[in-house]
Design an enzyme around this catalytic site. Sequence first.
Site, mmCIF file in Angstrom:
data_model
loop_
_atom_site.group_PDB
_atom_site.id
_atom_site.type_symbol
_atom_site.label_atom_id
_atom_site.label_comp_id
_atom_site.label_asym_id
_atom_site.label_seq_id
_atom_site.Cartn_x
_atom_site.Cartn_y
_atom_site.Cartn_z
ATOM 1 N N HIS A 62 0.751 -0.967 0.609
ATOM 2 C CA HIS A 62 0.182 -0.278 0.021
ATOM 3 C C HIS A 62 0.778 1.197 -0.063
ATOM 4 O O HIS A 62 1.726 1.387 1.077
ATOM 5 C CB HIS A 62 -0.576 -0.085 1.077
ATOM 6 C CG HIS A 62 -1.886 -1.152 1.206
ATOM 7 N ND1 HIS A 62 -3.237 -0.552 0.850
ATOM 8 C CD2 HIS A 62 -2.091 -2.162 2.012
ATOM 9 C CE1 HIS A 62 -4.187 -2.608 1.063
ATOM 10 N NE2 HIS A 62 -3.181 -2.796 1.607
ATOM 11 N N ASN A 94 -6.262 0.629 -3.364
ATOM 12 C CA ASN A 94 -7.619 1.117 -2.827
ATOM 13 C C ASN A 94 -6.879 2.660 -2.491
ATOM 14 O O ASN A 94 -7.026 2.527 -0.647
ATOM 15 C CB ASN A 94 -7.740 0.242 -1.187
ATOM 16 C CG ASN A 94 -6.132 0.305 -0.572
ATOM 17 O OD1 ASN A 94 -5.459 -0.050 -0.993
ATOM 18 N ND2 ASN A 94 -7.183 -0.174 0.681
ATOM 19 N N ASP A 152 -8.786 -4.957 -2.662
ATOM 20 C CA ASP A 152 -8.079 -5.710 -1.861
ATOM 21 C C ASP A 152 -8.164 -3.900 -0.186
ATOM 22 O O ASP A 152 -8.335 -3.209 -1.195
ATOM 23 C CB ASP A 152 -6.729 -5.229 -0.908
ATOM 24 C CG ASP A 152 -5.972 -5.778 -0.008
ATOM 25 O OD1 ASP A 152 -6.231 -5.949 0.507
ATOM 26 O OD2 ASP A 152 -5.055 -5.429 0.136
ATOM 27 N N ASP A 305 2.049 -7.437 2.678
ATOM 28 C CA ASP A 305 1.095 -6.422 2.920
ATOM 29 C C ASP A 305 0.698 -4.968 3.720
ATOM 30 O O ASP A 305 0.787 -4.239 4.533
ATOM 31 C CB ASP A 305 0.024 -7.032 3.283
ATOM 32 C CG ASP A 305 -1.518 -6.543 4.089
ATOM 33 O OD1 ASP A 305 -1.070 -5.447 3.242
ATOM 34 O OD2 ASP A 305 -1.794 -7.007 4.407
HETATM 35 ZN ZN ZN Z 1 -6.428 -7.502 2.771
#
Ligand code: ZN
Length: 432
Positions: A62, A94, A152, A305
């Site tokens: 991210h 996202n 996600d 992640d």
């Molecule tokens: Zn996730």
Amino acid sequence: MTTYLLQGGRILDPANQRDETADLWLVEGRIATRPTASLQPDEVLDCRGLIVAPGLIDMHVHLREPGREDKETIASGTRAAAAGGFTSVCAIPNTTPVIDSQTGIKFITSRSQTDAVVNVFPYAAVTKGQKGEELTEFGDLLQAGAVGFTDDGRPIMNNQVMRRALEYSVTFDTLILDHCEDLNLAEGGVMREGELATRLGLRGWPSVAESIQVARDAELSEFTGGRIHVMHVSTRASVEIIRQARARGVRISCEVTPHHLALTVEACRTYSTNAKCNPPIGPESDRLALIEGLLDGTIEVIATDHAPHTEMEKDLMFTDAPNGIIGMETAFGVLNTVLVRPGLMTLPDLISRMTANPARLLRIDKGTLSDGADADVALLDPEQVWTVDPERLHSKARNCPWNGQQLVGRPVATFVGGELIYRDGRILDPAR
Ligand SMILES: [Zn+2]
């Protein structure tokens, strides 16, 4: 362009089943395994005692840009990646706005050209606005540079939408990546459901909230023939469902994070919000099942992640703090400490799950030290003992559960396209 000679390191190139002590040349931005006899290096790096590996690939990052540049940016996130030995990262869409159009993908790629120090491969959203309803234009998005599709941060709860997404993905032979969480079962859960959650007075998130969606995904993948990738798998039952599906030929793959491999639910005992993540960390029995899945090939990829948040956000009460852990700068150290040094996993097996395997799933031309390949290289010191100092992280965020802890193993240099961009704790800004 500087010609480098990496001398005397242990070359680990799982894509070519290579594990030997040898020299490696980086010439004109490419790997040269058989340089001409007259070639002279501009710089020689003594790599004795070091692992010379393909630059690591993190397929779950991210970067928070656009929209939450207070948490992370393409500039800071890719510097954190380089410090962790990663040379390619996949950006989760996202953001604000959600990356669900050609314009969005083009923003990520053009901003990466100016700001990033490693390769950035963007994903696009599966559904418009990640609302879980209407599919995005896969063809247009792939053409603009998307390497896969994911909502996600949120699951795709509607089975019909997931069926259509997988059917659509077959047309383009692309990958759908799913955050598996049944929102009704998980509602209000802030840590893994169980005795500790009860004792701490925190609402539990049951393991079945993940595995029921994994089973759904396996069924729909088998039914449609689409390729599904389960993100951050965290439970024993999920691993078992994926193992059985793969055994009967279903096109399902999955990834696991360093924190689910290294920590247990006990990390929540002190109400530390740096242990709060989604899916939540499970008990030791799940951790062991994840390691087993990693060893037998059920779990093909380790991805961090990396989920940066501001200190102010993570300073809230456990129930109110956002989910997420940053992980790129500590990934190799954590995995080497927890898996390799105790003898659970070999270094070549670990490196394959962070290079060749994600490259194969993403169908990107990365993750190998083949002659002529892009000179994306990580030099890793498997013996270096260091303490994670949050003030010295390159990420903007500090939400790392290993702050203050000692790890063994650290990336010491990172090359991207033949350019040395990280060395001994410092980012060397690329010449542009
Ligand atoms: Zn996730």
